[in-house]
Scaffold this motif. Structure first.
Motif, PDB file in Angstrom:
ATOM      1  N   LEU A   1      35.013  28.559  47.917  1.00 43.19           N
ATOM      2  CA  LEU A   1      36.156  29.028  48.697  1.00 43.19           C
ATOM      3  C   LEU A   1      36.444  30.470  48.310  1.00 43.19           C
ATOM      4  O   LEU A   1      36.547  30.794  47.130  1.00 43.19           O
ATOM      5  N   ALA A   2      36.563  31.352  49.306  1.00 48.40           N
ATOM      6  CA  ALA A   2      36.909  32.758  49.060  1.00 48.40           C
ATOM      7  C   ALA A   2      38.395  32.969  49.332  1.00 48.40           C
ATOM      8  O   ALA A   2      38.903  32.530  50.372  1.00 48.40           O
ATOM      9  N   VAL A   3      39.069  33.641  48.422  1.00 50.55           N
ATOM     10  CA  VAL A   3      40.516  33.860  48.537  1.00 50.55           C
ATOM     11  C   VAL A   3      40.850  35.291  48.128  1.00 50.55           C
ATOM     12  O   VAL A   3      40.305  35.798  47.140  1.00 50.55           O
ATOM     13  N   THR A   4      41.747  35.910  48.880  1.00 54.80           N
ATOM     14  CA  THR A   4      42.338  37.193  48.489  1.00 54.80           C
ATOM     15  C   THR A   4      43.855  37.072  48.544  1.00 54.80           C
ATOM     16  O   THR A   4      44.402  36.578  49.542  1.00 54.80           O
ATOM     17  N   VAL A   5      44.522  37.522  47.509  1.00 54.79           N
ATOM     18  CA  VAL A   5      45.981  37.642  47.505  1.00 54.79           C
ATOM     19  C   VAL A   5      46.320  39.118  47.651  1.00 54.79           C
ATOM     20  O   VAL A   5      45.996  39.932  46.793  1.00 54.79           O
ATOM     21  N   ARG A   6      46.964  39.472  48.774  1.00 55.72           N
ATOM     22  CA  ARG A   6      47.236  40.880  49.082  1.00 55.72           C
ATOM     23  C   ARG A   6      48.531  41.390  48.480  1.00 55.72           C
ATOM     24  O   ARG A   6      48.668  42.580  48.183  1.00 55.72           O
ATOM     25  N   ASP A   7      49.522  40.485  48.319  1.00 55.53           N
ATOM     26  CA  ASP A   7      50.860  40.941  47.935  1.00 55.53           C
ATOM     27  C   ASP A   7      51.654  39.775  47.355  1.00 55.53           C
ATOM     28  O   ASP A   7      51.136  38.660  47.202  1.00 55.53           O
ATOM     29  N   GLU A   8      52.922  40.031  47.076  1.00 56.95           N
ATOM     30  CA  GLU A   8      53.751  39.006  46.459  1.00 56.95           C
ATOM     31  C   GLU A   8      53.947  37.808  47.391  1.00 56.95           C
ATOM     32  O   GLU A   8      54.011  36.657  46.932  1.00 56.95           O
ATOM     33  N   HIS A   9      54.053  38.047  48.700  1.00 55.04           N
ATOM     34  CA  HIS A   9      54.198  36.934  49.636  1.00 55.04           C
ATOM     35  C   HIS A   9      52.993  36.000  49.548  1.00 55.04           C
ATOM     36  O   HIS A   9      53.146  34.768  49.440  1.00 55.04           O
ATOM     37  N   ASP A  10      51.784  36.576  49.605  1.00 57.94           N
ATOM     38  CA  ASP A  10      50.581  35.743  49.485  1.00 57.94           C
ATOM     39  C   ASP A  10      50.583  34.979  48.169  1.00 57.94           C
ATOM     40  O   ASP A  10      50.203  33.800  48.108  1.00 57.94           O
ATOM     41  N   TRP A  11      51.025  35.659  47.112  1.00 61.31           N
ATOM     42  CA  TRP A  11      51.000  35.051  45.784  1.00 61.31           C
ATOM     43  C   TRP A  11      51.916  33.837  45.721  1.00 61.31           C
ATOM     44  O   TRP A  11      51.531  32.769  45.238  1.00 61.31           O
ATOM     45  N   ARG A  12      53.120  33.974  46.237  1.00 64.04           N
ATOM     46  CA  ARG A  12      54.073  32.857  46.185  1.00 64.04           C
ATOM     47  C   ARG A  12      53.574  31.693  47.050  1.00 64.04           C
ATOM     48  O   ARG A  12      53.693  30.527  46.663  1.00 64.04           O
ATOM     49  N   GLN A  13      53.005  32.010  48.206  1.00 66.36           N
ATOM     50  CA  GLN A  13      52.482  30.955  49.072  1.00 66.36           C
ATOM     51  C   GLN A  13      51.319  30.225  48.408  1.00 66.36           C
ATOM     52  O   GLN A  13      51.224  28.994  48.447  1.00 66.36           O
ATOM     53  N   LEU A  14      50.443  30.980  47.785  1.00 61.91           N
ATOM     54  CA  LEU A  14      49.307  30.376  47.089  1.00 61.91           C
ATOM     55  C   LEU A  14      49.782  29.447  45.979  1.00 61.91           C
ATOM     56  O   LEU A  14      49.302  28.305  45.857  1.00 61.91           O
ATOM     57  N   CYS A  15      50.710  29.934  45.179  1.00 63.78           N
ATOM     58  CA  CYS A  15      51.185  29.123  44.057  1.00 63.78           C
ATOM     59  C   CYS A  15      51.836  27.831  44.531  1.00 63.78           C
ATOM     60  O   CYS A  15      51.668  26.764  43.910  1.00 63.78           O
ATOM     61  N   ALA A  16      52.573  27.909  45.642  1.00 65.53           N
ATOM     62  CA  ALA A  16      53.201  26.695  46.174  1.00 65.53           C
ATOM     63  C   ALA A  16      52.147  25.693  46.626  1.00 65.53           C
ATOM     64  O   ALA A  16      52.268  24.485  46.376  1.00 65.53           O
ATOM     65  N   ILE A  17      51.090  26.178  47.266  1.00 66.46           N
ATOM     66  CA  ILE A  17      50.053  25.285  47.790  1.00 66.46           C
ATOM     67  C   ILE A  17      49.263  24.627  46.663  1.00 66.46           C
ATOM     68  O   ILE A  17      48.920  23.441  46.739  1.00 66.46           O
ATOM     69  N   ILE A  18      48.979  25.369  45.598  1.00 66.54           N
ATOM     70  CA  ILE A  18      48.182  24.787  44.513  1.00 66.54           C
ATOM     71  C   ILE A  18      49.046  24.043  43.499  1.00 66.54           C
ATOM     72  O   ILE A  18      48.542  23.563  42.482  1.00 66.54           O
ATOM     73  N   GLY A  19      50.356  23.953  43.776  1.00 64.96           N
ATOM     74  CA  GLY A  19      51.246  23.209  42.896  1.00 64.96           C
ATOM     75  C   GLY A  19      51.543  23.910  41.592  1.00 64.96           C
ATOM     76  O   GLY A  19      51.763  23.250  40.566  1.00 64.96           O
ATOM     77  N   ARG A  20      51.590  25.232  41.594  1.00 65.59           N
ATOM     78  CA  ARG A  20      51.884  25.996  40.390  1.00 65.59           C
ATOM     79  C   ARG A  20      53.061  26.925  40.616  1.00 65.59           C
ATOM     80  O   ARG A  20      52.978  28.142  40.558  1.00 65.59           O
ATOM     81  N   ASP A  21      54.208  26.305  40.902  1.00 64.51           N
ATOM     82  CA  ASP A  21      55.423  27.096  41.099  1.00 64.51           C
ATOM     83  C   ASP A  21      55.831  27.846  39.832  1.00 64.51           C
ATOM     84  O   ASP A  21      56.552  28.841  39.897  1.00 64.51           O
ATOM     85  N   ASP A  22      55.357  27.379  38.682  1.00 65.54           N
ATOM     86  CA  ASP A  22      55.662  28.095  37.440  1.00 65.54           C
ATOM     87  C   ASP A  22      55.042  29.486  37.462  1.00 65.54           C
ATOM     88  O   ASP A  22      55.654  30.462  37.021  1.00 65.54           O
ATOM     89  N   LEU A  23      53.833  29.576  37.994  1.00 65.74           N
ATOM     90  CA  LEU A  23      53.203  30.893  38.113  1.00 65.74           C
ATOM     91  C   LEU A  23      53.878  31.720  39.194  1.00 65.74           C
ATOM     92  O   LEU A  23      54.084  32.933  39.034  1.00 65.74           O
ATOM     93  N   GLY A  24      54.229  31.082  40.303  1.00 66.32           N
ATOM     94  CA  GLY A  24      54.893  31.803  41.380  1.00 66.32           C
ATOM     95  C   GLY A  24      56.235  32.366  40.972  1.00 66.32           C
ATOM     96  O   GLY A  24      56.669  33.400  41.496  1.00 66.32           O
TER      97      GLY A  24
END
Length: 796
Positions: free
Chosen positions: A633-656
């Motif tokens: 799977l290829a993933v790019t996080v462009r900004d803080e919005h992408d980062w928070r969305q990614l963390c929510a999806i992977i179940g790592r709200d602590d990182l978000g």
């Protein structure tokens, strides 16, 4: 300076990013009048590295030779500009693209409107959010680059966008040829993915014809005293054993049989070469090997490229002006003898020419040209290049793909082959069986690259063969050849000889290092150019871990650029009656695709090293193993919005919620921790479902697609990308179709790839008017024949 080949063509560039502006750059450098319209905030590429006092050298490179205006696309002034354009290029998507094209068609129904988008305007992926990295993941190249025991690696930068820009230029010039003949404008749609997939030689056919996955094959770069060196591994060289003083191997004549050479290369030949190379410098090895006509090349860095003697001798590096300072830049991908490319003006400041181009007194380059009445040509839609005849003397990949683009668009392409050296009728045989009696008709490599062409056999070294060839030239518009630089001249068929029989003829020559300069006679294949151009020094897992692409990347890049140059030169010839010689070097043609990395060295002095899948701008960016065999799977996080969305999806709200990770620098510093978190989530699902979850949240993600996935892909098949072709000997298979979708004059499959010498009688008798007795005489004299001769077995 003489005027450019496209001096009477007007281009309105409404695109931002890289694909559309690179198309505009190619056309502008060939002499077209290009007006770039940016939004009032500017093209985002104005912020791209490297920067000089806040100004982007990369933007400056992409936008030289253009005038600039700053307008919103719904401003009526854009429609006023469009009324003058022959070509309009845009990158809008969805409803915004539909509305824009409606306004453009109302303003100028004669214009060729080229629409560029990551996945096209239809199909399940039409709305995907993307980055250059995630686009590359679905283009086929990403999966098979690197080490099979590690993750696949992506080429750096905007590769899919550059590929699209070249295809857009081919489409635009083809559309103009049709519009000038008929008065009909049309819309042409190009998908970044389909443009990239059109640049493969055997990606999908390896699966459809042999049932194999095109895999990562590792690195074949040998360590030497001051870096790395590459020996092309698919052609036997007796002189190699002379070079490395292994006369015991020279005595083994079986090694000169290509299949035996391929079998023993890894365990015998390469280790012997590596041992010899270890104590010598890469330049010493390079020149010594090339003196013996062995395709050896150094793994150059961008610093090496900037100081390359061959490029300097040919004047093949350019200059870009940024913030009032001049820097060395990559040059043009071709040298045109009659209408050479030149930089006439630097890239515009934002809105610099708005008032000028909107003035009623502005001098449009196409003013006064008569436009035919479209109604008079209604229903006459053959291929848009019908009436053009191209003679091909090509083998391998670069030349055939350039000629095939013209053939797919209706040109009459006649391939000239030599019986004792058939034009790469090898590799990727049906059922992987090279022992079949007529294996040369069953090669997917040849059949994919040579559809829609006619074929004749002709020995050009014989006086009779040379005369027949010149007779063909006299009734043709262009000749395309990709032999070693010395070959055509030695045959007495250089440009001067061709123009004696046809002053309007265009000759396009492609060779490894070009037709002039101290290294003009050096041997090179596409994989050699990956090393000499600096590409390999940017591709790998980290500093000093250099890898090729797993294919011959410079070949399709050169062939595609060659099609652009041919169309431009043919446009000029039709207008002026003047032919010319196009001299192309694979090394020069591929360099623009790495112009940003070259400029990094030129501007800052930094020699970039491989970053695997990481980005110099975004973090995290990478590939992550998912369920399935070697799936990623290829993933790019462009900004803080992408980062928070990614963390929510992977179940790592602590990182978000960690404020240190809100910024890119914080995320980059904790890359290993973040990769582990994403990897743990990715490992629980397949890459298609993982992609769907991230895309739904607006996070750029994509599967790293293997060849079998591409063939069966719903998006590509719904869009009709694959074309089923029936060949009398090879059978019926799906092949990749066309990178462009013409609204009125689409590409078409007119015929399968030709059998060897299939059209001898049709061309010699029907086209040239030879009698049956005269044709029989050519056979009797050995000037032509019906079967190829493989003296040492199948070979490139």
């Amino acid at each position: 300076m003489p005027e450019g080949a496209l001096a009477d063509v007007v281009v309105l560039e409404l695109a931002t990013g890289v694909a559309g502006p690179y198309c505009g750059k190619l056309l502008a450098d060939l002499g077209a009048q290009v007006v770039k319209v940016e939004p009032p905030a500017g093209d985002p590429v104005r912020a791209e590295w490297p920067l000089v006092n806040g100004e982007s050298a990369f933007f400056a490179y992409l936008n030289e030779n253009k005038r600039g205006a700053a307008l919103m696309l719904d401003d009526p002034a854009v429609a006023a500009l469009a009324a003058h354009a022959d070509i309009i290029v845009h990158s809008e998507r969805g409803a915004a693209a539909d509305a824009l094209e409606s306004r453009l068609a109302e303003s100028n129904p004669h214009a060729v409107v080229v629409s560029l988008s990551p996945y096209g305007r239809s199909g399940p992926r039409a709305g995907w959010v993307t980055t250059p990295f995630t686009e590359w993941a679905t283009g086929g190249f990403h999966y098979f680059a690197g080490n099979a025991e590690r993750e696949p690696i992506a080429l750096p930068g905007y590769q899919a966008e550059f590929q699209t820009g070249v295809q857009a230029a081919i489409a635009a010039l083809t559309g103009v040829a049709h519009a000038r003949a008929t008065g009909e404008g049309q819309r042409i749609e190009i998908s970044h993915q389909e443009a990239t997939l059109s640049c493969h030689a055997w990606l999908t056919t390896t699966w459809t014809h042999t049932g194999k996955i095109q895999m990562r094959t590792g690195s074949l770069y040998a360590k030497c005293a001051d870096g790395y060196i590459f020996l092309f591994n698919l052609v036997p060289y007796a002189n190699l054993f002379v070079l490395i003083e292994r006369f015991d191997l020279l005595e083994d004549e079986t090694l000169m049989n290509p299949p035996t050479w391929w079998e023993r290369f890894g365990d015998l030949i390469y280790p012997a070469f590596s041992e010899w190379a270890a104590t010598r410098t890469k330049q010493e090895i390079y020149h010594a090997g090339q003196e013996l006509r062995i395709a050896i090349s150094p793994v150059n860095t961008m610093a090496d490229v900037a100081n390359n003697q061959q490029l300097a001798a040919r004047g093949s590096l350019g200059t870009v002006v940024v913030s009032g300072r001049a820097f060395v830049a990559t040059g043009f991908p071709y040298h045109l003898s009659g209408t050479p490319c030149a930089i006439e003006r630097p890239a515009p400041a934002l809105g610099q020419h708005t008032a000028e181009v909107l003035s009623a007194s502005f001098a449009w380059a196409n003013a006064g040209l008569a436009r035919p009445n479209p109604r008079a040509h209604a229903g006459e839609h053959s291929g848009p290049l019908a009436g053009i005849r191209l003679i091909e003397v090509t083998g391998n990949w670069a030349g055939p793909i350039g000629g095939r683009h013209l053939a797919d668009l209706g040109a009459d392409v006649i391939k000239v082959e030599l019986a004792s050296k058939p034009a790469t009728r090898t590799l990727v045989w049906v059922n992987d069986d090279m022992t079949w009696p007529e294996h040369y008709h069953r090669s997917a490599y040849f059949n994919k690259l040579n559809r829609n062409k006619r074929a004749v056999c002709l020995d050009l070294s014989r006086p009779e063969g040379r005369k027949i060839f010149l007779d063909l030239v006299s009734v043709s518009d262009a000749v395309l050849e990709n032999n070693a630089a010395r070959v055509m001249g030695q045959l007495g068929l250089g440009y001067d000889a061709l123009r004696e029989v046809n002053p309007k003829v265009v000759l396009c020559s492609m060779s490894g290092y070009g037709g002039t300069g101290p290294e003009r006679n050096y041997s090179a294949y596409g994989s050699n150019i990956e090393t000499s151009s600096g590409l390999a020094s940017l591709n790998g897992y980290g500093p000093g871990e250099y890898y090729g692409t797993g294919t011959f990347y410079a070949d399709p890049v050169t062939g595609n650029h060659g099609a652009v140059a041919l169309l431009a030169a043919l446009h000029h010839a039709k207008r002026t009656g003047e032919g010319q010689w196009i001299d192309m070097a694979l090394m020069e043609a591929v360099l623009p695709f790495f112009s940003q990395q070259f400029l990094r060295y030129s501007v800052t002095g930094e020699v970039m090293e491989p970053m695997a899948n990481r980005s110099p701008v975004f973090a995290p960016q990478g590939v992550y193993a998912t369920l399935g065999r070697d799936c990623w799977l290829a993933v790019t996080v462009r900004d803080e919005h992408d980062w928070r969305q990614l963390c929510a999806i992977i179940g790592r709200d602590d990182l978000g919620g960690d404020r240190v990770l809100a910024g890119v620098d914080g995320r980059r510093a904790r890359a290993a921790e973040i990769d582990a978190a994403i990897g743990a989530w990715a490992a629980t699902m397949d890459h298609n479902h993982a992609t769907a979850a991230l895309q739904a949240a607006g996070v750029p993600a994509a599967p790293v697609m293997q060849n079998w996935e591409i063939v069966s892909d719903n998006h590509l098949n719904q869009r009709g990308f694959f074309q089923t072709i029936t060949h009398a000997e090879a059978g019926t298979f799906p092949y990749p179709g066309f990178p462009w979708r013409f609204e009125r004059t689409p590409g078409a499959i007119y015929c399968p790839a030709p059998m060897f010498a299939e059209h001898n009688h049709e061309v010699f008798g029907g086209l040239l008017g030879l009698t049956p007795e005269e044709v029989a005489g050519l056979y009797a004299a050995g000037v032509t024949g019906d079967e190829p001769i493989f003296a040492n077995g199948t070979s490139l």
